[in-house]
Design a protein around this motif. Structure first.
Motif, mmCIF file in Angstrom:
data_model
loop_
_atom_site.group_PDB
_atom_site.id
_atom_site.type_symbol
_atom_site.label_atom_id
_atom_site.label_comp_id
_atom_site.label_asym_id
_atom_site.label_seq_id
_atom_site.Cartn_x
_atom_site.Cartn_y
_atom_site.Cartn_z
ATOM 1 N N VAL A 251 0.837 -1.201 0.000
ATOM 2 C CA VAL A 251 0.000 0.000 0.000
ATOM 3 C C VAL A 251 0.877 1.258 0.000
ATOM 4 N N VAL A 252 1.870 1.249 0.859
ATOM 5 C CA VAL A 252 2.714 2.438 0.989
ATOM 6 C C VAL A 252 3.578 2.627 -0.258
ATOM 7 N N LEU A 253 4.110 1.512 -0.781
ATOM 8 C CA LEU A 253 4.881 1.596 -2.024
ATOM 9 C C LEU A 253 4.036 2.204 -3.127
ATOM 10 N N GLY A 254 2.756 1.905 -3.102
ATOM 11 C CA GLY A 254 1.855 2.399 -4.131
ATOM 12 C C GLY A 254 1.507 3.867 -3.975
ATOM 13 N N VAL A 277 7.692 -9.239 -7.810
ATOM 14 C CA VAL A 277 8.704 -9.350 -8.857
ATOM 15 C C VAL A 277 10.103 -9.388 -8.241
ATOM 16 N N LEU A 278 10.302 -8.562 -7.242
ATOM 17 C CA LEU A 278 11.602 -8.563 -6.563
ATOM 18 C C LEU A 278 11.899 -9.934 -5.969
ATOM 19 N N ASN A 279 10.922 -10.482 -5.243
ATOM 20 C CA ASN A 279 11.089 -11.811 -4.655
ATOM 21 C C ASN A 279 11.469 -12.820 -5.713
ATOM 22 N N ASN A 280 10.684 -12.811 -6.799
ATOM 23 C CA ASN A 280 10.885 -13.776 -7.864
ATOM 24 C C ASN A 280 12.259 -13.623 -8.516
ATOM 25 N N GLY A 281 12.577 -12.369 -8.834
ATOM 26 C CA GLY A 281 13.851 -12.120 -9.505
ATOM 27 C C GLY A 281 15.021 -12.551 -8.640
ATOM 28 N N LYS A 296 14.646 -6.345 -0.053
ATOM 29 C CA LYS A 296 13.240 -5.962 -0.029
ATOM 30 C C LYS A 296 13.019 -4.745 0.887
ATOM 31 N N GLY A 297 13.579 -4.847 2.077
ATOM 32 C CA GLY A 297 13.423 -3.743 3.029
ATOM 33 C C GLY A 297 14.024 -2.458 2.490
ATOM 34 N N ALA A 298 15.205 -2.587 1.874
ATOM 35 C CA ALA A 298 15.884 -1.399 1.360
ATOM 36 C C ALA A 298 15.063 -0.753 0.254
ATOM 37 N N VAL A 299 14.464 -1.592 -0.605
ATOM 38 C CA VAL A 299 13.660 -1.035 -1.700
ATOM 39 C C VAL A 299 12.465 -0.264 -1.141
ATOM 40 N N ILE A 300 11.823 -0.835 -0.124
ATOM 41 C CA ILE A 300 10.665 -0.152 0.459
ATOM 42 C C ILE A 300 11.085 1.204 1.028
ATOM 43 N N LEU A 301 12.173 1.200 1.784
ATOM 44 C CA LEU A 301 12.632 2.469 2.372
ATOM 45 C C LEU A 301 12.957 3.479 1.290
ATOM 46 N N LEU A 302 13.654 2.998 0.255
ATOM 47 C CA LEU A 302 14.054 3.889 -0.828
ATOM 48 C C LEU A 302 12.819 4.503 -1.497
ATOM 49 N N ALA A 303 11.848 3.648 -1.785
ATOM 50 C CA ALA A 303 10.635 4.125 -2.468
ATOM 51 C C ALA A 303 9.939 5.188 -1.636
ATOM 52 N N VAL A 304 9.817 4.942 -0.344
ATOM 53 C CA VAL A 304 9.100 5.897 0.499
ATOM 54 C C VAL A 304 9.890 7.196 0.636
ATOM 55 N N LEU A 305 11.212 7.060 0.708
ATOM 56 C CA LEU A 305 12.041 8.268 0.790
ATOM 57 C C LEU A 305 11.897 9.112 -0.474
ATOM 58 N N LEU A 306 11.904 8.439 -1.638
ATOM 59 C CA LEU A 306 11.752 9.162 -2.898
ATOM 60 C C LEU A 306 10.411 9.875 -2.932
#
Ligand code: ATP
Ligand code: MG
Lengths: 312, 493
Positions: A251-254, A277-281, A296-306
C-alpha cells in the motif's frame, strides 16, 4: 515542470519503478520474461494483493489493520474443518469469507465505537485470533479434504493459461477501483480519512464507514486465506504470520499516505507486483533468502524516501 | 526601519500569482494591504517572511538588499507574521506553542516555570489573561487560538509585524484590545502590515493602504485622503453595488422553534422562533455561547433540556446526519478543521453533504456531479482554475465559499451560519449576502452568528444577543443599534 505534471509523475513513480525492475531482471535472468514465470509471479502476488486491497481502504481512513494474517488463518482453518466434516465446499468457502468479514467488523467496532487506536485494536485482535486458529485446529495443519471446486480456487487456470487467483485479483482490483472512484461510499472513505471532523459535520456517518472498511479488510484477508489453503491443499493455523507487513508495504509503495485521505488502488496493485517481482527475480538469481529480506526492506525504504522527497 | 519589496513575481506552476508587485512599509506606520480573495496578499506576505521565495524581485531593509530564505532568516531580521490560517499545534500546551523552538532554558533543560510566567505576561497583554498557559492549544476556541497567535508574534519583539486577517476570528471586545496594542507598537516605531477585509477597521486604524488586484499592485493611498468607494474601485476594478443588498421577504410560518434549550454547560434557557424567510442574527462576545446554540441545534452537542421544533414537529438530532436529514444545514466556523477536507478537490468538498443527489444506488454520476459543481462555482464566483484542484490551494476567502457551496446543492429548511463571511472580500461578501437573501426568499429560516456587527445589523430581521451562555435580549434589527447590542452583550441590561 508544472505541479500537475509533477503530481502525475509522482503518482506513476511506483509504476516506473516496477518497469525498471522488470527490465533489469529480464537482462539478468533469461527465465524471468517467460509467460510461465510471469504467470507464476502473478499467482504468488495475488494473496498479498488481495489483502493489500482491503488494507488500502483501512490506510485511507488513517488506520492500520495488523490482524489480517490471523484472520486469514482462522478463516482457512474454519473452511478446511467444514469441508473435512463433509459440508459443501462452496458453502464452506462462503462461511470462511463471512467469518473473515465478521472478525473484521469486530475490529471496526472496537475502533469506531470503542475509540481505540487502530494499531492497538488490531494488534489485540491479531493475538486473539492467532490463538483462536491454534485452538480450533489443535495446533496442527488440517489436511485430507478434497474437492475439485475448492482446488480450482487457488490452483486452477482460466483458459489453461491465467491462474484463477490472478482472475480473482483482477476482479477485485476492478471492484475496488470502482468503489473508490465512483461510489458515495468511496468518497466517504476519503473524506473520513482526510478530516473526520469535517466529514461528520457534513453528515458522513464516519463510524459506519470505519466499521465497513475493517469488515471489508477482514473479508479480503479471508479470501486470501481461501486461495492459500486451496493451493497448499491444507490449512495451517500458523499461516499468514507477517502478511500484514507485506500488505502495508504494498500500500505504501503504491503511494497511499499513512496519514489517511490520500491514495489509490492502482498504486497498491503496482506495489504488490513490485514486491512479488523482486522476490521472484532474487530467487531466479539464486540470492539467498537472508539477503532477499535486506534487498526488499531497502527497496521499500528507498521508495518511500523518494516519495517524500517528491512531495517537497 | 523601512522594508521595501520591488518587482516581486511568484508563480505556482503555470499560475502567476504575483506579477511585478511593489510594496513598502515604514516604521511607525500601520499599512493596510487590501485586495479581493485570491489577489495575492497572503502570498506576498509569505514571501516577505520567508515561507515562499519569490521567482523575481528584491527585498530591501533600510535600503540594503536582503535575502530571506526561511522564516528563521525573517525573524532574525525582526520580521514576524501572524498567519491567516491558525498554526498552533493542537496537542501542545499554549505556552509550548508560544515558545516553540525558542524555549527558555536553564542548565540546558526547559525552564517551564519561567516559560509559564512569560506566557502569562504575553497573554495578559493581548487581553487573554484568562487562558491557562498549560492548557492544550487544541481545546481553545478559534478566537482564543487567534489571541495566542497574536501573543506569539508579539513575543518575538518584531520590528515589522505582519497581520494576515488577525481579527477574522475575534469579536469587538478583543479587537478593541488588539487595536490598542497596535497603536502602542506604532508609537514604538514598529512597522505593521495589516491585511483585512473589514473596511471599518482599515479606516479606523491604518495610515496608508496598498491595493493588489489579480496579483498586480494597483496603487497606494494615504488613508486620510481616500474613501471607501475609491478603495473598492481599486480592488474590484469597477463600482460595487450596495454593500448589503436589501431583502424583501414577508416571513411565513414559524419554521424553527426553540424553547428552553440547554446543553452540557455552555448555554441554558435559550428560546426563540425563526419564521420561514427570516434571518435571525446572533451577536455576543467570544465565548458567550453563540456557536454552541448552533452546534446543539445541529446535533453536535447534546441538548440536556428543552425542545426544538421544525415546522411544528419536534426534532432531536443526535448527530449531524440526522440534522441534515431533517433539513438543517450548518456552515461551520473554522473552515480548516470543520468545514473542509483539505486534501480533497473543490468538487469533492462541494458535494460532500449532498452527494446522494448525484448518485443512484450509491454510484455517483460523475457528469451530473461536475455539472452541479460548475454551477455552484459560477453562482458563488469561486475563483479556482479547475474544480479538480485541491481545495487547500484556494485563497482563504474562496475556501470559505466552498464551505458555503456544500449546503446549496439542496436548499435546507433551516440554515445555521457561523461567521459565514469570515475572510471573504467585499465583493464576495455581497455575493454571499445575495445567496442568504435568495435562500430566505425561497423560505429557508436562517440563524446567523457573526462577530461583524454591521453585518448582523444589516442582514438580520431580529438579533438575539448572548451573554455568558444565556440570551440577554432579542432586538428588532430595524430599531436597534451597535451600542444597544454591545451593552446587552457585555451584560449591561
Ligand atoms: N500553495 C499554492 N499552490 C497553488 N496555488 C496557490 C498556492 N497558494 C496560493 N495559491 C493561489 O494564489 C492566489 C493568491 O492566493 P493568496 O492566498 O495570496 O490570496 P489572498 O489575497 O491572501 O486571498 P484571501 O483574501 O482570500 O486570503 C490564489 O489564486 C490561490 O489559489
Ligand atoms: Mg489571504
Amino acid at each position: 515542470m508544472t505541479p500537475q505534471q509533477k503530481a502525475t509523475l509522482q503518482k506513476l513513480g511506483p509504476f516506473i519503478a516496477l518497469m525498471v525492475v522488470c527490465v533489469g531482471l529480464a537482462f539478468m535472468s533469461p527465465d524471468f520474461l517467460t509467460v510461465g514465470n510471469l504467470m507464476n509471479v502473478m499467482r504468488q502476488v495475488s494473496i498479498n494483493a488481495l489483502i493489500a486491497f482491503g488494507m488500502t481502504l483501512v490506510i485511507l481512513l488513517g488506520g492500520i489493520d495488523l490482524s489480517v494474517g490471523s484472520i486469514l488463518a482462522v478463516s482457512s482453518v474454519l473452511t478446511a474443518m467444514l469441508m473435512k466434516a463433509g459440508y459443501d465446499p462452496v458453502l464452506a468457502t462462503l462461511v470462511g469469507i463471512l467469518a473473515g468479514a465478521l472478525m473484521g467488523s469486530v475490529n471496526g467496532l472496537i475502533v469506531a465505537k470503542g475509540k481505540v487506536a487502530p494499531f492497538i485494536a488490531t494488534l489485540g485482535m491479531m493475538t486473539v485470533l492467532r490463538g483462536t486458529s491454534l485452538v480450533l485446529s489443535n495446533g496442527s495443519p488440517i489436511t485430507g479434504f478434497s474437492s475439485d471446486f475448492f482446488s480450482t480456487l487457488g490452483g486452477g487456470y482460466l483458459a489453461g493459461l491465467v491462474p484463477v487467483p490472478v482472475v480473482w485479483t483482477l476482479l477485485m482490483f476492478a471492484l475496488f477501483w470502482f468503489v473508490l472512484k465512483k461510489t458515495v461510499f468511496g468518497r466517504h472513505v476519503y473524506a473520513t480519512g482526510g478530516n473526520p471532523e469535517a466529514a461528520r459535520l457534513s453528515g458522513v456517518k464516519t463510524d459506519r464507514v470505519q466499521i465497513w472498511v475493517y469488515t471489508i479488510s477482514g473479508a479480503m484477508a479471508a479470501m486470501a486465506g481461501v486461495v492459500l489453503t486451496s493451493r497448499l491443499n491444507s490449512a495451517q493455523p500458523t499461516a499468514g504470520v507477517g502478511y500484514e507487513l507485506d500488505a502495508i508495504a504494498a500500500v505504501v509503495l503504491g503511494g497511499t499516505s499513512l496519514a489517511g485521505g490520500r491514495g489509490w488502488i492502482f498504486g497498491t496493485l503496482v506495489g504488490a507486483l513490485l514486491i512479488g517481482v523482486l522476490n521472484n527475480g532474487l530467487n531466479l538469481m539464486g540470492v539467498s533468502s537472508f539477503y532477499q529480506l535486506i534487498v526488499k526492506g531497502a527497496v521499500i525504504l528507498l521508495a518511500v524516501l523518494l516519495d517524500r522527497a517528491g512531495k517537497r | 526601519m523601512q522594508v521595501a519589496m520591488a518587482g516581486i513575481n511568484k508563480a505556482f506552476g503555470p499560475v502567476r500569482v504575483l506579477e511585478g508587485v511593489d510594496f513598502s512599509v515604514a516604521g511607525g506606520e500601520i499599512h493596510a494591504l487590501m485586495g479581493e480573495n485570491g489577489a495575492g496578499k497572503s502570498t506576498l506576505m509569505k514571501i516577505l517572511c520567508g515561507v515562499y521565495s519569490a521567482d523575481a524581485g528584491s527585498i530591501t531593509v533600510d535600503g540594503l538588499p536582503v535575502n530571506i530564505r526561511s522564516t528563521r532568516d525573517a525573524e532574525e531580521r525582526g520580521i514576524a507574521i501572524i498567519h491567516q490560517e491558525l498554526n498552533l499545534i493542537p496537542q501542545l500546551s499554549v505556552m509550548e506553542n508560544l515558545f516553540l523552538g525558542r524555549e527558555p532554558r536553564r542548565f540546558g533543560v526547559i525552564d517551564s516555570g519561567r516559560m509559564r510566567r512569560e506566557a502569562g505576561v504575553w497573554l495578559q497583554k493581548v487581553g487573554a489573561g484568562q487562558i491557562d498557559p498549560t492548557r492544550e492549544a487544541g481545546t481553545l476556541s478559534i478566537g482564543q487560538q487567534q489571541l495566542v497567535e497574536i501573543a506569539k508574534a508579539l513575543s518575538l519583539n518584531a520590528q515589522v509585524l505582519i497581520m494576515d486577517e488577525p481579527t477574522a476570528a475575534l469579536t469587538e471586545h478583543e479587537i478593541a484590545t488588539l487595536f490598542q496594542i497596535m497603536a502602542d507598537l506604532k508609537a514604538r516605531g514598529v512597522a505593521i502590515v495589516y491585511v483585512s477585509h473589514r473596511m471599518e477597521e482599515i479606516f479606523k486604524i491604518c495610515d496608508k493602504i496598498s491595493v493588489l488586484r489579480d496579483g498586480s499592485f494597483v496603487g497606494e493611498r494615504v488613508i486620510a485622503e481616500t474613501g471607501f468607494d475609491e478603495i473598492v474601485k481599486l480592488m474590484v476594478g469597477r463600482e460595487l453595488g450596495e454593500r448589503f443588498p436589501a431583502r424583501e421577504v414577508t416571513p411565513g410560518e414559524v419554521r424553527l422553534k426553540v424553547a428552553d434549550l440547554s446543553d452540557e454547560g455552555n448555554i441554558s434557557g435559550i428560546g426563540f422562533e425563526v419564521r420561514a424567510g427570516e434571518v435571525m442574527g446572533v451577536a455576543g462576545l467570544m465565548g458567550a455561547g453563540r456557536s454552541e446554540i448552533l452546534k446543539t441545534l445541529f446535533g453536535v452537542n447534546r441538548a440536556t433540556c428543552g425542545q426544538i421544533e421544525l415546522d411544528g414537529k419536534p426534532v432531536v438530532p443526535r448527530d449531524p446526519g440526522e440534522a441534515i436529514a431533517a433539513g438543517i444545514g450548518f456552515v461551520t466556523e473554522d473552515r480548516k478543521s470543520q468545514g473542509l477536507v483539505l486534501g480533497l478537490s473543490v468538487r469533492e468538498n462541494a458535494t460532500l453533504v449532498h452527494l446522494d443527489e448525484y448518485a443512484r444506488g450509491g454510484v455517483v454520476n460523475g457528469r451530473a456531479e461536475s455539472a452541479a459543481v460548475q454551477q455552484l462555482i459560477g453562482e458563488l464566483r469561486i475563483r479556482t482554475r479547475d474544480a479538480e484542484l485541491d481545495v487547500k490551494s484556494l485563497s482563504g476567502g474562496n475556501q470559505q465559499k466552498v464551505v458555503f457551496a456544500k449546503w446549496l446543492a439542496k436548499p435546507p429548511r433551516v440554515l445555521l451560519l457561523d461567521e459565514p463571511t469570515r475572510g471573504v472580500d467585499v465583493g464576495g461578501k455581497a455575493e454571499i449576502y445575495h445567496i442568504i437573501n435568495r435562500l430566505a426568499a425561497a423560505g429557508t429560516a436562517i440563524v446567523m452568528v457573526s462577530s461583524e456587527l454591521p453585518e448582523v445589523l444589516a442582514m438580520s430581521d431580529r438579533i438575539l444577543v448572548m451573554h455568558q451562555g444565556r440570551q440577554a435580549a432579542i432586538f428588532d434589527a430595524r430599531t436597534t443599534n451597535q451600542e444597544e447590542i454591545m451593552t446587552a452583550a457585555t451584560g449591561g441590561l
